[in-house]
Write an enzyme that holds these catalytic residues in place. Structure first.
Site, PDB file in Angstrom:
ATOM      1  N   SER A 150      14.933 -23.675  34.625  1.00  0.00           N
ATOM      2  CA  SER A 150      16.213 -23.065  34.457  1.00  0.00           C
ATOM      3  C   SER A 150      16.461 -21.597  35.598  1.00  0.00           C
ATOM      4  O   SER A 150      15.530 -21.507  36.263  1.00  0.00           O
ATOM      5  CB  SER A 150      16.121 -21.558  33.336  1.00  0.00           C
ATOM      6  N   TYR A 164       9.469 -18.015  27.673  1.00  0.00           N
ATOM      7  CA  TYR A 164      10.449 -19.368  28.276  1.00  0.00           C
ATOM      8  C   TYR A 164      10.099 -19.556  29.958  1.00  0.00           C
ATOM      9  O   TYR A 164      10.332 -20.448  30.135  1.00  0.00           O
ATOM     10  CB  TYR A 164      11.936 -18.537  27.601  1.00  0.00           C
TER      11      TYR A 164
END
Ligand code: NAD
Length: 255
Positions: A150, A164
């Site tokens: 990401s 995350y």
């Protein structure tokens, strides 16, 4: 003016090749599954919600296998992958798309169980699936893996999503290390999506209008689509990317 594109389908290369897609019941993983089935691949999906694929299963019959597997459960994931390899003669490709954002919280309120769940789902699962994949493809050619990192790996992610972001940074590093170790037999790359319009965003933010408003921080002035990320994944798996390994490719609208 937008520049949306749909996922390409390489009809001949993927025909009858076996691909495992984790997290393939929703969002980006699901778009990868649909593109691969369109290209006549054999696709095995491991997800916590495989029932979400029942429509696709009816349409694609024996080309699609689905399993209710928690990717953080190493023995369960290995057993499921071994069953696929036995049934279809090994596994040619792996797309690790399963992931969770986790509960949003400041560092001072770090919850141990939530931290463990995020790291196990997003990071440990890539070790587990990758390790099994390496052992389940003797004799197959042009093997490759796509992991899902990401842009949070370099931005630190949205406020409160520290675990995350850290997990995605580790996935990027792991991708580079895997690519070196597994060359020249297996190529390993990662995608770094930006803000993609999938159930994950809505689940995390809660309000569709707030999700849509995020387009204002993207240079291309819109959220990405799951199909656009899937298109990049299919390309990385294909011979068009034969000289690319250890790369983290942003699909982020310029963010
Ligand atoms: N949507 C975005 O903006 C975005 C941005 C960057 C990276 N990503 C990454 O892309 C990947 C796919 O995200 P998405 O947006 O499609 O999300 P999504 O929520 O639509 O899909 C994720 C899928 O993973 C499955 N899953 C979650 N935990 C699992 C587990 N323990 N075992 C098996 N399956 C599990 C879910 O059931 C779901 O089907 C994730 O790794 C995510 O971190 C997404």
């Amino acid at each position: 003016m937008t520049c949306a594109q749909s996922a390409p389908a390489d009809g001949e290369f993927f025909r009858d090749r076996t691909v495992v897609v984790t997290g393939g019941a929703s969002g980006i993983g699901r778009a990868v599954v649909e593109a691969l089935l369109g290209a006549r691949a054999r696709v095995a999906v491991f997800d916590l919600r495989p029932d979400a694929l029942s429509g696709l299963a009816r349409q694609h019959g024996e080309r699609l296998r689905v399993g209710a597997v928690d990717v953080a459960d190493r023995p369960a994931l290995e057993d499921a992958m071994a069953a696929v390899a036995d049934a279809w003669g090994g596994i040619s490709h792996l797309v690790n798309s399963a992931g969770i954002i986790g509960r949003r919280a400041p560092l001072a309120a770090l919850d141990e169980a939530d931290l463990e769940r995020v790291l196990a789902t997003n990071l440990k699962s890539v070790f587990y699936a990758g390790s099994a994949f390496v052992r389940m493809g003797a004799g197959l050619d042009a093997r490759s893996i796509v992991n899902m990192s990401s842009i949070a790996a370099r931005t630190g992610g949205m406020a409160g999503n520290m675990a995350y972001a850290a997990s995605k940074g580790a996935v990027a590093t792991l991708t580079i290390a895997m690519a070196k170790e597994l060359a020249p037999d297996i190529r390993v790359n990662a995608l770094a999506p930006g803000i993609i319009d999938t159930p994950m965003q809505l689940d995390s933010i809660g309000d569709p209008a707030a999700v849509a408003a995020l387009s204002g921080i993207v240079p291309l002035r819109r959220l990405g689509t799951a199909a656009e990320v899937a298109g990049a994944a299919i390309w990385l798996l294909s011979p068009a990317a034969a000289y690319i390994t250890g790369t983290i490719l942003d699909v982020a609208g310029g963010r």
